[in-house]
Design a protein around this motif. Structure first.
Motif, mmCIF file in Angstrom:
data_model
loop_
_atom_site.group_PDB
_atom_site.id
_atom_site.type_symbol
_atom_site.label_atom_id
_atom_site.label_comp_id
_atom_site.label_asym_id
_atom_site.label_seq_id
_atom_site.Cartn_x
_atom_site.Cartn_y
_atom_site.Cartn_z
ATOM 1 N N VAL A 1 4.194 1.912 1.104
ATOM 2 C CA VAL A 1 4.796 3.634 0.905
ATOM 3 C C VAL A 1 3.947 3.749 -0.522
ATOM 4 O O VAL A 1 4.392 4.074 -1.777
ATOM 5 N N ARG A 2 3.173 5.003 -0.382
ATOM 6 C CA ARG A 2 2.487 5.339 -1.496
ATOM 7 C C ARG A 2 3.784 6.662 -1.811
ATOM 8 O O ARG A 2 3.080 7.867 -0.008
ATOM 9 N N VAL A 3 4.252 7.427 -2.956
ATOM 10 C CA VAL A 3 4.362 8.838 -2.475
ATOM 11 C C VAL A 3 3.560 9.338 -3.674
ATOM 12 O O VAL A 3 2.926 8.545 -5.289
ATOM 13 N N ALA A 4 2.909 10.425 -4.051
ATOM 14 C CA ALA A 4 2.310 11.311 -4.155
ATOM 15 C C ALA A 4 2.875 11.661 -5.760
ATOM 16 O O ALA A 4 4.667 12.104 -5.467
ATOM 17 N N GLY A 5 2.514 12.042 -7.017
ATOM 18 C CA GLY A 5 2.749 11.676 -8.155
ATOM 19 C C GLY A 5 2.340 13.574 -9.249
ATOM 20 O O GLY A 5 1.099 13.189 -8.768
ATOM 21 N N ARG A 6 2.943 13.998 -9.547
ATOM 22 C CA ARG A 6 1.912 15.253 -10.892
ATOM 23 C C ARG A 6 1.064 14.177 -11.010
ATOM 24 O O ARG A 6 -0.022 14.794 -11.101
ATOM 25 N N THR A 7 1.100 13.392 -12.473
ATOM 26 C CA THR A 7 0.175 12.542 -12.176
ATOM 27 C C THR A 7 -0.886 10.731 -11.993
ATOM 28 O O THR A 7 -1.457 10.760 -12.328
ATOM 29 N N ALA A 8 0.376 10.212 -11.464
ATOM 30 C CA ALA A 8 0.342 8.889 -10.879
ATOM 31 C C ALA A 8 0.951 9.330 -9.574
ATOM 32 O O ALA A 8 2.129 9.505 -9.403
ATOM 33 N N ASN A 9 0.433 8.390 -8.630
ATOM 34 C CA ASN A 9 0.808 8.306 -7.710
ATOM 35 C C ASN A 9 1.645 6.532 -7.796
ATOM 36 O O ASN A 9 1.674 6.336 -8.441
ATOM 37 N N THR A 10 3.209 6.202 -7.052
ATOM 38 C CA THR A 10 3.555 5.689 -7.384
ATOM 39 C C THR A 10 3.758 4.692 -5.334
ATOM 40 O O THR A 10 3.483 4.901 -4.599
ATOM 41 N N LEU A 11 4.044 3.029 -5.998
ATOM 42 C CA LEU A 11 3.979 2.517 -4.243
ATOM 43 C C LEU A 11 5.244 2.160 -4.565
ATOM 44 O O LEU A 11 5.916 1.522 -5.645
ATOM 45 N N MET A 12 6.431 2.069 -3.600
ATOM 46 C CA MET A 12 7.707 2.193 -3.130
ATOM 47 C C MET A 12 7.507 0.551 -2.051
ATOM 48 O O MET A 12 6.958 0.921 -0.417
ATOM 49 N N VAL A 13 7.880 -0.910 -2.226
ATOM 50 C CA VAL A 13 8.009 -1.376 -1.350
ATOM 51 C C VAL A 13 9.148 -2.415 -0.787
ATOM 52 O O VAL A 13 10.446 -2.336 -2.441
ATOM 53 N N LEU A 14 9.430 -2.156 -0.184
ATOM 54 C CA LEU A 14 10.491 -2.719 0.888
ATOM 55 C C LEU A 14 10.190 -3.585 1.960
ATOM 56 O O LEU A 14 9.183 -3.524 2.613
ATOM 57 N N SER A 15 11.606 -3.862 1.565
ATOM 58 C CA SER A 15 11.543 -4.914 2.737
ATOM 59 C C SER A 15 11.828 -4.781 4.377
ATOM 60 O O SER A 15 11.914 -3.972 3.839
ATOM 61 N N SER B 1 13.734 -5.351 6.292
ATOM 62 C CA SER B 1 15.262 -4.606 6.185
ATOM 63 C C SER B 1 15.628 -3.035 5.933
ATOM 64 O O SER B 1 16.211 -2.380 5.696
ATOM 65 N N GLY B 2 14.382 -2.812 4.834
ATOM 66 C CA GLY B 2 14.410 -1.474 4.566
ATOM 67 C C GLY B 2 15.023 -1.495 3.111
ATOM 68 O O GLY B 2 15.011 -0.513 2.304
ATOM 69 N N LYS B 3 15.383 -3.067 2.480
ATOM 70 C CA LYS B 3 15.941 -2.735 1.251
ATOM 71 C C LYS B 3 13.995 -2.420 -0.059
ATOM 72 O O LYS B 3 13.379 -3.245 0.062
ATOM 73 N N ARG B 4 15.355 -1.534 -1.514
ATOM 74 C CA ARG B 4 13.795 -1.802 -2.363
ATOM 75 C C ARG B 4 13.704 -2.889 -2.616
ATOM 76 O O ARG B 4 14.329 -3.480 -3.287
ATOM 77 N N LEU B 5 12.581 -3.420 -2.687
ATOM 78 C CA LEU B 5 12.429 -4.877 -3.941
ATOM 79 C C LEU B 5 10.848 -4.135 -4.561
ATOM 80 O O LEU B 5 11.866 -5.398 -5.791
ATOM 81 N N GLN B 6 10.678 -3.082 -4.765
ATOM 82 C CA GLN B 6 9.736 -2.870 -6.413
ATOM 83 C C GLN B 6 9.509 -1.531 -6.427
ATOM 84 O O GLN B 6 9.028 -0.740 -4.777
ATOM 85 N N THR B 7 8.966 -0.958 -7.815
ATOM 86 C CA THR B 7 7.927 0.144 -7.289
ATOM 87 C C THR B 7 7.466 0.020 -8.647
ATOM 88 O O THR B 7 7.401 -1.171 -9.712
ATOM 89 N N GLN C 1 8.881 -14.013 3.449
ATOM 90 C CA GLN C 1 9.085 -14.852 3.120
ATOM 91 C C GLN C 1 10.589 -14.766 2.149
ATOM 92 O O GLN C 1 10.669 -13.419 1.789
ATOM 93 N N ALA C 2 10.978 -16.001 1.862
ATOM 94 C CA ALA C 2 12.410 -15.378 0.906
ATOM 95 C C ALA C 2 12.340 -15.160 -0.372
ATOM 96 O O ALA C 2 12.517 -14.755 -0.715
ATOM 97 N N ALA C 3 11.016 -15.518 -1.116
ATOM 98 C CA ALA C 3 10.753 -14.633 -2.180
ATOM 99 C C ALA C 3 8.994 -15.101 -1.962
ATOM 100 O O ALA C 3 8.452 -15.345 -3.479
ATOM 101 N N PRO C 4 8.979 -13.397 -1.904
ATOM 102 C CA PRO C 4 7.626 -12.910 -1.696
ATOM 103 C C PRO C 4 7.140 -12.517 -3.261
ATOM 104 O O PRO C 4 8.099 -12.178 -4.244
ATOM 105 N N ALA C 5 5.820 -13.064 -3.345
ATOM 106 C CA ALA C 5 5.424 -12.932 -4.888
ATOM 107 C C ALA C 5 4.939 -11.282 -4.974
ATOM 108 O O ALA C 5 4.904 -10.729 -4.140
ATOM 109 N N PRO C 6 5.711 -10.823 -6.115
ATOM 110 C CA PRO C 6 5.902 -8.652 -6.212
ATOM 111 C C PRO C 6 4.021 -8.961 -6.407
ATOM 112 O O PRO C 6 3.451 -9.753 -6.765
ATOM 113 N N LEU C 7 3.987 -7.707 -5.560
ATOM 114 C CA LEU C 7 2.509 -6.904 -6.028
ATOM 115 C C LEU C 7 1.902 -7.597 -7.643
ATOM 116 O O LEU C 7 3.617 -6.300 -8.097
#
Length: 334
Positions: free
Chosen positions: A296-310, A312-318, A60-66
């Protein structure tokens, strides 16, 4: 090859489950990274924001952030589903583990030992929980034989009982109406449905490949480039890309249960090309959203991180997940 041990287990029916097959399903699951109890320190950062060649349907042109809201999976005395805040949603102590959560996070489709497909609506606020049988004749007895929800959370696809590796897949409304058969496929394990409604994907019960079922033409084909896999996590909206857990010939096949973590690989379903994910760290999962974004879910020491990609592979949100959910599996995110 050891992976053939799952062939029978993937097509168990509600009426004929042999002792030998049950033993095969309960194989060396401990070697699968599905129930890891540790997450090492990993930095979650995008390596590059250059476009990854993509042919998925445009977002979508402007997807709502997670918001970080979602549904998590844990094992203990059975299977338990909880929200990101820890609120209990649904518990299954049957031992079958054949369930899936709707994309809106409000319903659970599950198959019991008699081959009945249920839709459960967990209690929310002052409401009451409900459970309804919406179809019968589903394949049962193997944890990988899970139903799949449509992107709008209104329909459910599920494999029908049979004696062959290749099973017929049926679709029914969440209200029990409109039952229809959409074709047969070898990819009956951990079915997932593209947002355009055209394609279903699943891995073979033997783990030998991932197969696509075209619901319009009712034909099935194997995805090139994927030799062995024991989990399918999602399809891009147009079915052109698939997220899987690819395994090697010496890896354990597992028992077909939902994983709490896995190393995701993304493949082009036409060419078989593996698509590099521009995210650094120890990846433990990935999910396609209905608009084409990839979380994309990434393991962390105390908490995991979600990296949201478009697409095309562009980072949209962390997003940083809550620490309480670090060792749980992520089934849906909103």
């Amino acid at each position: 090859m050891k992976h053939r041990a799952l062939a029978a287990g993937a097509v168990l029916t509600a009426f004929a489950v042999s002792t030998a097959t049950t033993a095969a399903l309960a194989g060396p699951a401990q070697a699968v990274p599905a129930r890891s109890t540790s997450a090492q320190a990993e930095s979650a950062q995008v390596v590059s924001e250059q476009a990854v060649p993509a042919r998925s349907a445009p977002a979508q042109a402007a997807p709502a952030p997670l918001t970080g809201g979602g549904v998590y999976l844990g094992y203990g005395s059975g299977v338990r589903l909880v929200t990101e805040s820890g609120r209990a949603l649904w518990t299954d102590r049957s031992g079958y583990g054949q369930f899936s959560v709707s994309p809106d996070g409000r319903k659970v489709a599950w198959i019991d030992g008699r081959g009945r497909l249920h839709v459960s609506v967990p209690a929310a606020g002052t409401g009451k929980a409900s459970d309804k049988v919406v179809a019968r004749g589903a394949a049962s007895g193997g944890p990988c034989l899970t139903p799949a929800w449509s992107a709008d959370s209104r329909r459910i696809a599920f494999p029908l009982a049979g004696q062959a590796d290749r099973l017929t897949v049926a679709v029914v409304g969440a209200d029990g109406r409109g039952l229809d058969k959409v074709g047969a496929t070898l990819g009956v394990c951990h079915l997932t449905w593209s947002a355009d409604g055209r394609t279903l994907a699943g891995y073979a019960g033997t783990t030998e490949g991932v197969h696509l079922l075209d619901t319009a033409s009712r034909t099935s084909r194997r995805v090139p480039g994927i030799r062995l896999a024991n989990h399918v996590a999602g399809l891009s909206p147009d079915g052109r890309r698939v997220v899987v857990h690819a395994i090697g010939p010496d890896d354990a096949a597992g028992d077909g249960s939902w994983p709490t973590e896995f190393t995701p690989s993304v493949y082009d379903t036409r060419t078989g090309k593996k698509i590099a994910l521009p995210v650094r760290g120890r990846l433990i999962g990935a999910l396609y959203l209905r608009d084409g974004r990839l979380a994309v879910r990434v393991a962390g020491r105390t908490a995991n991180t979600l990296m949201v990609l478009s697409p095309s592979g562009k980072r949209l949100q962390t997003l940083s997940e809550k620490p309480r959910n670090r060792r749980l599996g992520l089934l849906q995110v909103r």
